[in-house]
Design a protein around this motif. Structure first.
Motif, PDB file in Angstrom:
ATOM      1  N   ARG A   6       0.844  -1.199   0.000  1.00 58.21           N
ATOM      2  CA  ARG A   6       0.000   0.000   0.000  1.00 58.21           C
ATOM      3  C   ARG A   6       0.871   1.239   0.000  1.00 58.21           C
ATOM      4  O   ARG A   6       1.946   1.246   0.582  1.00 58.21           O
ATOM      5  CB  ARG A   6      -0.853   0.059   1.277  1.00 58.21           C
ATOM      6  CG  ARG A   6      -1.987  -0.897   1.308  1.00 58.21           C
ATOM      7  CD  ARG A   6      -2.802  -0.773   2.563  1.00 58.21           C
ATOM      8  NE  ARG A   6      -3.263   0.588   2.794  1.00 58.21           N
ATOM      9  CZ  ARG A   6      -3.646   1.036   3.976  1.00 58.21           C
ATOM     10  NH1 ARG A   6      -3.603   0.249   5.024  1.00 58.21           N
ATOM     11  NH2 ARG A   6      -4.060   2.269   4.119  1.00 58.21           N
ATOM     12  N   PRO A  56      -6.347   6.904 -12.949  1.00 58.37           N
ATOM     13  CA  PRO A  56      -6.576   7.098 -11.517  1.00 58.37           C
ATOM     14  C   PRO A  56      -5.261   7.064 -10.748  1.00 58.37           C
ATOM     15  O   PRO A  56      -4.351   6.298 -11.076  1.00 58.37           O
ATOM     16  CB  PRO A  56      -7.456   5.905 -11.114  1.00 58.37           C
ATOM     17  CG  PRO A  56      -7.872   5.247 -12.381  1.00 58.37           C
ATOM     18  CD  PRO A  56      -6.960   5.695 -13.462  1.00 58.37           C
ATOM     19  N   LYS A  57      -5.153   7.889  -9.711  1.00 58.00           N
ATOM     20  CA  LYS A  57      -3.947   7.968  -8.896  1.00 58.00           C
ATOM     21  C   LYS A  57      -3.584   6.606  -8.319  1.00 58.00           C
ATOM     22  O   LYS A  57      -2.418   6.234  -8.276  1.00 58.00           O
ATOM     23  CB  LYS A  57      -4.142   8.976  -7.765  1.00 58.00           C
ATOM     24  CG  LYS A  57      -2.926   9.091  -6.863  1.00 58.00           C
ATOM     25  CD  LYS A  57      -3.220   9.957  -5.662  1.00 58.00           C
ATOM     26  CE  LYS A  57      -2.053  10.047  -4.731  1.00 58.00           C
ATOM     27  NZ  LYS A  57      -1.513   8.776  -4.271  1.00 58.00           N
ATOM     28  N   GLU A  58      -4.579   5.828  -7.890  1.00 55.92           N
ATOM     29  CA  GLU A  58      -4.322   4.518  -7.297  1.00 55.92           C
ATOM     30  C   GLU A  58      -3.638   3.590  -8.302  1.00 55.92           C
ATOM     31  O   GLU A  58      -2.728   2.846  -7.958  1.00 55.92           O
ATOM     32  CB  GLU A  58      -5.626   3.876  -6.795  1.00 55.92           C
ATOM     33  CG  GLU A  58      -6.252   4.599  -5.637  1.00 55.92           C
ATOM     34  CD  GLU A  58      -7.025   5.852  -6.050  1.00 55.92           C
ATOM     35  OE1 GLU A  58      -7.358   6.012  -7.250  1.00 55.92           O
ATOM     36  OE2 GLU A  58      -7.277   6.691  -5.169  1.00 55.92           O
ATOM     37  N   LEU A  59      -4.058   3.643  -9.552  1.00 53.94           N
ATOM     38  CA  LEU A  59      -3.447   2.814 -10.585  1.00 53.94           C
ATOM     39  C   LEU A  59      -2.009   3.249 -10.847  1.00 53.94           C
ATOM     40  O   LEU A  59      -1.110   2.413 -10.951  1.00 53.94           O
ATOM     41  CB  LEU A  59      -4.259   2.888 -11.872  1.00 53.94           C
ATOM     42  CG  LEU A  59      -3.746   2.058 -13.052  1.00 53.94           C
ATOM     43  CD1 LEU A  59      -3.724   0.575 -12.696  1.00 53.94           C
ATOM     44  CD2 LEU A  59      -4.603   2.308 -14.278  1.00 53.94           C
ATOM     45  N   ASP A  61      -0.019   4.748  -8.712  1.00 53.98           N
ATOM     46  CA  ASP A  61       0.768   4.343  -7.543  1.00 53.98           C
ATOM     47  C   ASP A  61       1.130   2.864  -7.632  1.00 53.98           C
ATOM     48  O   ASP A  61       2.255   2.465  -7.340  1.00 53.98           O
ATOM     49  CB  ASP A  61       0.000   4.607  -6.247  1.00 53.98           C
ATOM     50  CG  ASP A  61      -0.067   6.079  -5.889  1.00 53.98           C
ATOM     51  OD1 ASP A  61       0.774   6.857  -6.401  1.00 53.98           O
ATOM     52  OD2 ASP A  61      -0.947   6.451  -5.106  1.00 53.98           O
ATOM     53  N   GLU A  62       0.163   2.047  -8.054  1.00 56.64           N
ATOM     54  CA  GLU A  62       0.413   0.606  -8.169  1.00 56.64           C
ATOM     55  C   GLU A  62       1.486   0.325  -9.224  1.00 56.64           C
ATOM     56  O   GLU A  62       2.403  -0.461  -9.007  1.00 56.64           O
ATOM     57  CB  GLU A  62      -0.880  -0.111  -8.534  1.00 56.64           C
ATOM     58  CG  GLU A  62      -0.757  -1.617  -8.553  1.00 56.64           C
ATOM     59  CD  GLU A  62      -2.075  -2.304  -8.813  1.00 56.64           C
ATOM     60  OE1 GLU A  62      -2.046  -3.408  -9.380  1.00 56.64           O
ATOM     61  OE2 GLU A  62      -3.134  -1.742  -8.461  1.00 56.64           O
TER      62      GLU A  62
END
Length: 70
Positions: A6, A56-59, A61-62
């Motif tokens: 995370r 998306p920011k989450e993508l 970051d991943e």
């Protein structure tokens, strides 16, 4: 806790990093911490924003974590 990596934001206060969201950790559990200034991440995002459309920011970051792990 899940074994998934995370990315969480934290604030440095009085010599201690304080996460800005809850962490599902056991008392005494050790973790690896990568320190990256938020402004540096924002500059990188600005540089590449719109090259292939928004993401998306989450993508993002991943993808960043996966690239760093290799």
């Amino acid at each position: 806790m899940s074994s998934k990596v995370r990315v969480v934001r934290a604030r440095y206060e009085k010599g201690v990093l304080r996460p800005l969201e809850p962490l599902e950790l056991r008392e005494g559990e050790e973790v690896l911490v990568k320190v990256e200034r938020l402004r540096e991440r924002e500059k990188m995002a600005e540089k590449f924003y719109g090259k292939r459309g928004p993401a998306p920011k989450e993508l993002l970051d991943e993808f960043m974590l996966e690239a760093e792990a290799q």
